[in-house]
Design an enzyme around this catalytic site. Sequence first.
Site, mmCIF file in Angstrom:
data_model
loop_
_atom_site.group_PDB
_atom_site.id
_atom_site.type_symbol
_atom_site.label_atom_id
_atom_site.label_comp_id
_atom_site.label_asym_id
_atom_site.label_seq_id
_atom_site.Cartn_x
_atom_site.Cartn_y
_atom_site.Cartn_z
ATOM 1 C CD GLU A 90 -2.810 -1.290 2.358
ATOM 2 O OE1 GLU A 90 -2.812 -0.563 3.166
ATOM 3 O OE2 GLU A 90 -3.587 -2.387 2.368
ATOM 4 C CG ASN A 136 -0.815 -6.964 -1.261
ATOM 5 O OD1 ASN A 136 -1.436 -7.315 -2.270
ATOM 6 N ND2 ASN A 136 -1.327 -6.675 -0.220
ATOM 7 C CG HIS A 173 -10.080 -5.485 0.410
ATOM 8 N ND1 HIS A 173 -10.137 -6.404 1.190
ATOM 9 C CD2 HIS A 173 -8.663 -5.279 0.686
ATOM 10 C CE1 HIS A 173 -9.207 -6.954 1.986
ATOM 11 N NE2 HIS A 173 -8.313 -6.292 1.547
ATOM 12 C CD GLU A 185 -5.054 -7.538 1.469
ATOM 13 O OE1 GLU A 185 -5.609 -7.064 2.093
ATOM 14 O OE2 GLU A 185 -3.721 -7.638 1.556
ATOM 15 C CG ASP A 187 -13.121 -8.337 1.605
ATOM 16 O OD1 ASP A 187 -12.959 -7.402 0.704
ATOM 17 O OD2 ASP A 187 -12.630 -8.557 2.771
HETATM 18 O O1 9MR Z 1 -7.817 -7.695 8.289
HETATM 19 C C1 9MR Z 1 -6.934 -6.966 9.049
HETATM 20 C C2 9MR Z 1 -7.557 -6.380 10.240
HETATM 21 O O2 9MR Z 1 -7.819 -7.620 11.095
HETATM 22 C C3 9MR Z 1 -6.650 -5.502 10.955
HETATM 23 O O3 9MR Z 1 -7.067 -4.941 12.035
HETATM 24 C C4 9MR Z 1 -6.369 -4.658 9.863
HETATM 25 C C5 9MR Z 1 -4.977 -3.738 10.470
HETATM 26 O O4 9MR Z 1 -3.850 -4.037 10.335
HETATM 27 O O5 9MR Z 1 -5.712 -5.094 8.624
HETATM 28 C C6 9MR Z 1 -6.543 -5.922 8.230
HETATM 29 O O6 9MR Z 1 -5.865 -6.546 6.889
HETATM 30 C C7 9MR Z 1 -5.495 -5.401 5.977
HETATM 31 C C8 9MR Z 1 -4.479 -6.040 5.153
HETATM 32 O O7 9MR Z 1 -3.323 -6.348 5.969
HETATM 33 C C9 9MR Z 1 -3.986 -5.032 3.990
HETATM 34 N N1 9MR Z 1 -4.707 -4.754 3.212
HETATM 35 C C10 9MR Z 1 -6.301 -4.095 3.634
HETATM 36 C C11 9MR Z 1 -6.659 -5.373 4.809
HETATM 37 C C12 9MR Z 1 -8.236 -5.106 5.188
HETATM 38 O O8 9MR Z 1 -8.007 -3.739 5.960
#
Ligand code: 9MR
Length: 441
Positions: A159, A201, A238, A267, A269
């Site tokens: 990101e 990513n 997402h 990822e 969804d």
């Molecule tokens: O699903 C993850 C959630 O449990 C955490 O609180 C959050 C913050 O670290 O991250 C979420 O996963 C993220 C991923 O690491 C990067 N892309 C976005 C995902 C959804 O927020």
Amino acid sequence: MTVSTPRRAVLIAAVAALAASLAVGVTTAAQAATTLGASAAEKGRYFGTAVAANRLGDSAYTTILNREFNQITPENEMKTDATEPNQNQFSYGNADRIVAHARANGMQVRGHTLAWHAQQPRWMESLSGTALRNAMLNHVTQVATHFRGQIAWWDVVNEAFADGSSGARRDSNLQRTGNDWIEAAFRAARAADPNAQLCYNDYNTDNWTDAKTQGVYRMVQDFKQRGVPIDCVGFQSHFTGGSNYPSNYRTTLSSFAALGVDVHITELDIRNAPADAYRNVTNDCLAVPRCKGITVWGIRDSDSWRSGESPLLFNGSGQKKAAYDAVLAALNSGTTPPTSPPPGTTPPPAGNCTASATPGQVWGDRYNTSVTVSGGSNWSVVVTLTSPQRVSTTWNGTPSWDSSGTVMTMRANGSGNTFGFTTMTNGNSSARPQITSCTAS
Ligand code: 9MR
């Protein structure tokens, strides 16, 4: 009772025929795989999920995990705050538990993630400049070394691009250490684990015409040209609803793949889990030979980071949803994609020179391609389009056309060894021109 010889022969023949027909029936009936992982594997791909270490004790969860998936991404356990809570004190307990579960069940692991502006421990958030750059590189080296040999793909950097129309890097403490922080992270990861595939990513990079997508594309193109060790790009995907699955998603995947990197859906969804959008995403991955697999961001809706939107393939009770059936059917009916390499790497099937295509600028209705010829100056290159696409403009060559308007022969006109052209998509935004021959005298 004894059976006379002729009758015995008839009987044997009948039994043999029955066995043969049964065998055929069994073969066809056994073709359709019944789990996501098995079906994806038949297509040379994986089907994975994000896993949370604290759910590994839930047998309803692990039953689905072990039955359906053959790839795991730790949801939070490999992030910087988890693995290096205090500077130079590393903590791998939960990440190791997930990796052990994956290995025990023959699943591949995607490491997520080595360098990210978010989920940093306090000590890292407060660093800047050279101290932060060195701490980040040390983190990449230590963590990639710890997991060396156990990780198929690393999300080395996560990101790093800004949302909106700039197409620029995201401002962050890491970015402020210098624009080369991303390539430095990739080089450190390669040195620490030379066998892991190294990915960039990001999210909101699904729509090909978005500035953010184009910004990441230009970075990957630049990395490939300069030999920065990058192997793959992850599209988080997402989606907030059916409308947010962009119709040019396949173009995005294939355009990145044409740069010479693998692409992964990392990822996935989708708000309310519409079966159509899940089916489309699956078909798009199957249509792009370099799309290696799909990871959904959790198993049951109740496991999701946005559980209120019910975005996953299993409901809170672990039942398969309509989206699950759509994905499995798409995987099962998908043909193994053609093995022809993307433009730019296609060896010309005919001729005595080489022509390689490089994707250029893209607009909503058209895109540019440039072609560089080596092996002769008086060349003639044949380019084949997929109808209804048509070339609207050319430069640095003299074109002629077949009667269908889809086969262009471009001849050198003294302007050098690179020519170019603009293709109107006319509704087909996924196809790309193929070079079918290169002849030089
Ligand atoms: O699903 C993850 C959630 O449990 C955490 O609180 C959050 C913050 O670290 O991250 C979420 O996963 C993220 C991923 O690491 C990067 N892309 C976005 C995902 C959804 O927020």
